[in-house]
Scaffold this active site. Sequence first.
Site, mmCIF file in Angstrom:
data_model
loop_
_atom_site.group_PDB
_atom_site.id
_atom_site.type_symbol
_atom_site.label_atom_id
_atom_site.label_comp_id
_atom_site.label_asym_id
_atom_site.label_seq_id
_atom_site.Cartn_x
_atom_site.Cartn_y
_atom_site.Cartn_z
ATOM 1 N N ARG A 1 17.569 35.651 22.972
ATOM 2 C CA ARG A 1 16.269 35.170 22.506
ATOM 3 C C ARG A 1 16.270 34.665 21.069
ATOM 4 N NH1 ARG A 1 12.605 39.846 25.428
ATOM 5 N NH2 ARG A 1 12.865 38.925 27.495
ATOM 6 N N PHE B 1 18.917 36.574 33.696
ATOM 7 C CA PHE B 1 18.094 36.717 32.504
ATOM 8 C C PHE B 1 18.947 36.389 31.284
ATOM 9 C CE2 PHE B 1 14.033 38.565 31.127
ATOM 10 C CZ PHE B 1 13.305 38.486 32.292
ATOM 11 N N GLU C 1 11.063 35.221 30.552
ATOM 12 C CA GLU C 1 12.374 34.597 30.594
ATOM 13 C C GLU C 1 12.830 34.419 32.044
ATOM 14 O OE1 GLU C 1 14.755 36.071 27.235
ATOM 15 O OE2 GLU C 1 16.132 36.664 28.814
ATOM 16 N N LEU D 1 2.809 35.632 26.989
ATOM 17 C CA LEU D 1 4.217 35.471 27.338
ATOM 18 C C LEU D 1 4.435 34.725 28.653
ATOM 19 C CD1 LEU D 1 6.903 36.573 26.069
ATOM 20 C CD2 LEU D 1 6.974 38.028 28.074
ATOM 21 N N GLN E 1 11.621 40.830 17.109
ATOM 22 C CA GLN E 1 11.996 39.724 17.990
ATOM 23 C C GLN E 1 10.860 38.735 18.222
ATOM 24 O OE1 GLN E 1 12.813 40.360 22.462
ATOM 25 N NE2 GLN E 1 14.769 39.765 21.595
ATOM 26 N N HIS F 1 9.966 36.028 20.879
ATOM 27 C CA HIS F 1 10.346 35.544 22.207
ATOM 28 C C HIS F 1 10.146 34.037 22.217
ATOM 29 C CE1 HIS F 1 10.325 34.890 26.506
ATOM 30 N NE2 HIS F 1 10.602 36.153 26.736
ATOM 31 N N ARG G 1 17.123 42.281 20.944
ATOM 32 C CA ARG G 1 17.125 42.899 22.269
ATOM 33 C C ARG G 1 17.319 41.841 23.352
ATOM 34 N NH1 ARG G 1 13.369 43.514 26.350
ATOM 35 N NH2 ARG G 1 11.489 43.035 25.176
ATOM 36 N N HIS H 1 7.134 39.403 19.557
ATOM 37 C CA HIS H 1 7.227 40.052 20.858
ATOM 38 C C HIS H 1 7.643 41.506 20.817
ATOM 39 C CE1 HIS H 1 7.685 40.270 25.144
ATOM 40 N NE2 HIS H 1 8.981 40.516 25.082
HETATM 41 C C1 LIG Z 1 3.896 40.385 27.896
HETATM 42 C C2 LIG Z 1 5.124 41.250 27.833
HETATM 43 C C3 LIG Z 1 6.110 41.128 28.806
HETATM 44 C C4 LIG Z 1 7.256 41.927 28.759
HETATM 45 N N1 LIG Z 1 8.206 41.798 29.745
HETATM 46 C C5 LIG Z 1 9.284 42.618 29.733
HETATM 47 C C6 LIG Z 1 10.260 42.582 30.779
HETATM 48 O O1 LIG Z 1 10.142 41.832 31.745
HETATM 49 N N2 LIG Z 1 11.323 43.426 30.708
HETATM 50 C C7 LIG Z 1 11.486 44.282 29.666
HETATM 51 O O2 LIG Z 1 12.470 45.014 29.655
HETATM 52 N N3 LIG Z 1 10.573 44.352 28.671
HETATM 53 C C8 LIG Z 1 9.475 43.554 28.686
HETATM 54 N N4 LIG Z 1 8.554 43.649 27.674
HETATM 55 C C9 LIG Z 1 8.691 44.710 26.659
HETATM 56 C C10 LIG Z 1 8.235 46.039 27.237
HETATM 57 O O3 LIG Z 1 7.231 45.830 28.185
HETATM 58 C C11 LIG Z 1 7.691 46.986 26.174
HETATM 59 O O4 LIG Z 1 8.579 47.075 25.111
HETATM 60 C C12 LIG Z 1 7.486 48.365 26.776
HETATM 61 O O5 LIG Z 1 6.686 48.287 27.924
HETATM 62 C C13 LIG Z 1 6.885 49.369 25.801
HETATM 63 O O6 LIG Z 1 6.657 50.562 26.518
HETATM 64 P P1 LIG Z 1 6.280 51.923 25.795
HETATM 65 O O7 LIG Z 1 6.261 52.965 26.829
HETATM 66 O O8 LIG Z 1 7.155 52.100 24.611
HETATM 67 O O9 LIG Z 1 4.814 51.646 25.223
HETATM 68 P P2 LIG Z 1 3.523 50.929 25.855
HETATM 69 O O10 LIG Z 1 3.674 50.601 27.284
HETATM 70 O O11 LIG Z 1 3.158 49.842 24.909
HETATM 71 O O12 LIG Z 1 2.462 52.079 25.791
HETATM 72 C C14 LIG Z 1 1.992 52.598 24.573
HETATM 73 C C15 LIG Z 1 1.139 53.790 24.900
HETATM 74 O O13 LIG Z 1 0.801 54.459 23.708
HETATM 75 C C16 LIG Z 1 -0.565 54.755 23.680
HETATM 76 N N5 LIG Z 1 -0.962 54.825 22.267
HETATM 77 C C17 LIG Z 1 -0.692 53.970 21.273
HETATM 78 N N6 LIG Z 1 -1.199 54.416 20.113
HETATM 79 C C18 LIG Z 1 -1.790 55.598 20.390
HETATM 80 C C19 LIG Z 1 -2.485 56.550 19.624
HETATM 81 N N7 LIG Z 1 -2.691 56.393 18.321
HETATM 82 N N8 LIG Z 1 -2.977 57.646 20.251
HETATM 83 C C20 LIG Z 1 -2.817 57.825 21.590
HETATM 84 N N9 LIG Z 1 -2.154 56.948 22.357
HETATM 85 C C21 LIG Z 1 -1.642 55.858 21.757
HETATM 86 C C22 LIG Z 1 -1.215 53.651 24.469
HETATM 87 O O14 LIG Z 1 -2.448 54.088 24.987
HETATM 88 C C23 LIG Z 1 -0.180 53.445 25.574
HETATM 89 O O15 LIG Z 1 -0.397 54.362 26.618
HETATM 90 C C24 LIG Z 1 7.406 42.847 27.707
HETATM 91 C C25 LIG Z 1 6.418 42.990 26.731
HETATM 92 C C26 LIG Z 1 5.299 42.177 26.785
HETATM 93 C C27 LIG Z 1 4.282 42.312 25.671
#
Ligand SMILES: Cc1cc2nc3c(=O)[nH]c(=O)nc-3n(C[C@H](O)[C@H](O)[C@H](O)COP(=O)(O)OP(=O)(O)OC[C@H]3O[C@@H](n4cnc5c(N)ncnc54)[C@H](O)[C@@H]3O)c2cc1C
Length: 595
Positions: free
Chosen positions: A285, A119, A254, A251, A239, A241, A408, A366
């Site tokens: 990135r 990666f 990578e 997306l 960031q 991407h 990141r 991203h």
């Molecule tokens: C397409 C894509 C691919 C990616 N691929 C990778 C990868 O391969 N490797 C890597 O390390 N990272 C990757 N990332 C980044 C990574 O996935 C995210 O940064 C990470 O999953 C965020 O997780 P989280 O638990 O912080 O929040 P999220 O998984 O975004 O969850 C947010 C939660 O908060 C809740 N929420 C939000 N606002 C409220 C509110 N007001 N009230 C109640 N609930 C709320 C939502 O319902 C949800 O449950 C990727 C991101 C994307 C977009």
Amino acid sequence: MANPTVHTFDAVIVGAGGAGMMAALYAGKSANVAVISKLYPTRSHTGAAQGGIGAALANLEEDKWEWHAYDTVKGSDYLADQDAVDVLCQDAIDVVVELEHMGLPFDRIENGRISQRRFGGHTNNETNRPVYRACHAADRTGHMILQTLYQNCLKNKVNFFDEYQVVDLIRVDDTVRGVVAINIADGSFHIFHSKAVMFATGGWGRCWEVTSNAHSLTGDGAAICMRRGIPMQDMEFFQFHPTGIFKLGILITEGVRGEGGVLINGEGERFMERYAPSIKDLASRDVVSRAIYLEVQAGRGINGKNYVHLDVTPETVNHYFEKDGEDMRISREYIEQKLPDIADFTRTYLGVDPVKDPMPVQPTAHYAMGGIPTNVDSEVLLDAENRVLPGLYAAGEVACVSVHGANRLGTNSLTDLVVFGKRAGVRMADFCDSAELLPLPDNPAEEIMAEFDRIRNNEGNMKTYTLRDRMQKTMTANVSVFRVHDQMAKAINDMDEIKTDYTRFITVDDKGKQFNTDLLEAWELGCLIDLARATAASAIARTESRGAHARDDYPERDDDNWLTHTFATLQSDGSFELTYKPVTLGRYEPKPRVY
Ligand SMILES: Cc1cc2nc3c(=O)[nH]c(=O)nc-3n(C[C@H](O)[C@H](O)[C@H](O)COP(=O)(O)OP(=O)(O)OC[C@H]3O[C@@H](n4cnc5c(N)ncnc54)[C@H](O)[C@@H]3O)c2cc1C
């Protein structure tokens, strides 16, 4: 309106992505915990993560957590706090194994161990060659993490409030007393009274026009905290991407380049050889996004347009493997097995079969490196002096601990979620053990209920989509991959006007109670506007280029003056006060980044 229903728990966790659910598993061991999520948990954006989770397991070749730490610090352009990075990279190894033991179906290598891929920015520190560090389940790693954590939460009887949207934090001086939420199904207000609150609400890519982020990523948790006096750290670092599907932003992981895919410009050239001679397409990135942007600006986009090609066809990849002296071959079967979802996306959305043809890609908004400031135990900080707000926690993309600094590395967000989500859970359980449940203040939901009434009944003529479009256009034009003072000043001006129009004229068509997404989206837009304003205010003040913050008018990194984190605190007149905190250095002295 009826009085809000009051629920009482030891701790409430807002967000059911990877960070929120990992915290729930640990906090739930001794405390009575509620997880509140505006989405059904398995729809959280963590489920969209594709490529992998980084951990120096050394299953395929030599690797060390110290190499992972160095790569992370270097990738961050030396803005990451090195004590936090050490925690991330050391804990990563145990946490990935823990996920495996919870039942996560990782891809395997022949000896049964977890499969790893290359990666961007992850290297063998001795040879500078890309290293196999990203543990993955095909290109659905996040999906598998989310499902595994959810099943384990169900098994452990975590209380879920699905499709409840949190809209306010109940803070009394330097204590927290819970949150206010809306039940999306019927529009009723609820108060969750608790000793501890954690935000794990994810990012805010929706501030920009082209983004990889889901529609729901509107930064609610960050905006709520900001409005309740919590500073936002390092907001200028967002960031882009390098490989989003042209125009759509969806997306392309990578991992495609990790499996050998290369970027090609309109002249058929593998241009990353010029920008990062040693690691090429697997540079970090920020470096790759800037390279694509510069190629396009120089007229070397495909057909003169603003995109380049990402080519993972076996013919091209095998040609370059051979040229780089690597004894590797890929085939149609290999791509279908390692990148099934990507192949599916491009066939569905573009009509392009990646096994036969290259994919058109451009940088896409991203990931938020900045956010709610925390220490390594995921406790929220009140200021640049590291004063903790007892009982308030944050982890995952909404938080800034800071392990990602100015940029990141791929795979490090999933690691961050599980490592710091777990630490938040452990710390919250301890806190709840000894803390008292403090009484609720009078009418804790009054202020936010009045705000919703105002949006619902406003007589204005501004629709959410019109204002959102204006915000996304100005942020994309003026605060994206490259920045200069005058453009950022324009964005600040535009955003002030947008904020005024939002406050005065926002209106919704749906005045009802049930599933009123019109109303909730209008409120979410208010969150995005506040975060976009914090981003622009933090960015214009930083007169250097570092990581994702690349300024044409200040092209050099300036370690003498800017080895600092920005803290932007929203003032009552809507402006931001900026203060700064020195970066925690450690083993790695800042030096120029060469890839
Ligand atoms: C397409 C894509 C691919 C990616 N691929 C990778 C990868 O391969 N490797 C890597 O390390 N990272 C990757 N990332 C980044 C990574 O996935 C995210 O940064 C990470 O999953 C965020 O997780 P989280 O638990 O912080 O929040 P999220 O998984 O975004 O969850 C947010 C939660 O908060 C809740 N929420 C939000 N606002 C409220 C509110 N007001 N009230 C109640 N609930 C709320 C939502 O319902 C949800 O449950 C990727 C991101 C994307 C977009």
